[in-house]
Scaffold this active site. Structure first.
Site, PDB file in Angstrom:
ATOM      1  N   PRO A 156      43.776 -25.361  49.796  1.00 11.73           N
ATOM      2  CA  PRO A 156      43.388 -23.945  49.808  1.00 11.73           C
ATOM      3  C   PRO A 156      41.902 -23.770  50.087  1.00 11.73           C
ATOM      4  O   PRO A 156      41.064 -24.499  49.550  1.00 11.73           O
ATOM      5  CB  PRO A 156      43.753 -23.469  48.400  1.00 11.73           C
ATOM      6  N   CYS A 157      41.597 -22.778  50.928  1.00 15.51           N
ATOM      7  CA  CYS A 157      40.220 -22.631  51.411  1.00 15.51           C
ATOM      8  C   CYS A 157      39.475 -21.462  50.778  1.00 15.51           C
ATOM      9  O   CYS A 157      38.299 -21.246  51.067  1.00 15.51           O
ATOM     10  CB  CYS A 157      40.236 -22.436  52.927  1.00 15.51           C
ATOM     11  N   GLN A 158      40.143 -20.695  49.900  1.00 10.87           N
ATOM     12  CA  GLN A 158      39.525 -19.461  49.414  1.00 10.87           C
ATOM     13  C   GLN A 158      38.182 -19.692  48.728  1.00 10.87           C
ATOM     14  O   GLN A 158      37.275 -18.870  48.828  1.00 10.87           O
ATOM     15  CB  GLN A 158      40.476 -18.735  48.451  1.00 10.87           C
TER      16      GLN A 158
END
Length: 254
Positions: free
Chosen positions: A83-85
């Site tokens: 996940p890149c958030q």
């Protein structure tokens, strides 16, 4: 187990990277993601792959190896798009975001499985987070496991996708082979310099096919008014991209 190009996909989502490796001739043997909804998309397209819906913190890589009948060193490529958030320029870029720690789970699998190659994909914002500290951690941690690593920001637009989507790719191996990145295949008709083309920073018009644009992707879909539904294409496919997207699909839209 005889090596035939096995792939393990962590944070697999709907299976985009897995599908690409399958198309390239690899055999994906295991994938996982915490999201049960994306798992439906993945298993619909790659039903032969063992797909585990679970928090990766709770997944034991040695149990996965038993499940997939793998020995240490059997995996050709381990791919991961955590996940890149927490790193994204569109988010808060909180260094304490627990999702940022998922990189350590990749290393856990790498240490257990010893894949020959590792590919990690994320947003370019990862490079500037905390003064580049996550990048240093990736390089140092992989080096401790015996991997040489390199990274580069690539744009999907340069490789035939009608979308301005940039991602940083870390590629590592423990084989000693040189690590290279693909040169752009698509570009503007007249892009700057040959030097930039050679370095992979840009594309020279005479060397590249023109970028795909939105019309190339969805120009065969019928126009719709508010609340209207149509289940047919407006015309025959008029671009290579449309032909690719329609390959094997029914004539009616869903």
């Amino acid at each position: 187990m005889t090596m035939v190009g096995y792939v393990v996909d962590l944070f697999a989502g709907g299976g985009g990277m897995s599908f690409g490796f399958k198309e390239a001739g690899f055999k994906v043997v295991f994938a996982c993601d915490i999201d049960k909804d994306v798992a439906k998309t993945y298993t619909a397209n790659l039903p032969e792959v063992i797909y585990l819906v679970e928090d990766i913190h709770r997944i034991n890589p040695y149990e996965v190896m038993d499940m997939a009948k793998l020995q240490k060193g059997d995996v050709s490529v381990m791919i991961a798009g955590p996940p890149c958030q927490g790193f994204s320029m569109m988010g808060l870029r909180n260094p304490n975001d627990p999702r940022n720690k998922l990189l350590h789970e990749i290393l856990k699998f790498a240490e257990a499985m010893k894949p020959h190659w590792i590919v990690i994909e994320n947003v370019p914002g990862l490079l500037t987070m905390e003064g580049g500290e996550p990048v240093k951690v990736i390089y140092k941690s992989l080096a401790k496991l015996g991997y040489k690593c390199a990274h580069r920001v690539l744009s999907a637009l340069d490789y035939g996708v009608p979308q301005k989507r940039k991602r940083v790719f870390f590629i590592a191996n423990n084989t000693g082979d040189p690590i290279t990145f693909p040169l752009p295949e698509y570009g503007e008709p007249l892009s700057p310099t040959l030097e930039k083309f050679i370095s992979g920073e840009n594309c020279v018009g005479v060397k590249c096919k023109p970028y795909f644009v939105v019309r190339d992707a969805i120009g065969d879909l019928p126009p719709l008014k508010a609340g209207e539904e149509k289940d047919y294409y407006a015309c025959a496919p008029f671009s290579d991209y449309q032909k690719l997207m329609r390959d094997g699909a029914p004539q009616k839209l869903h």
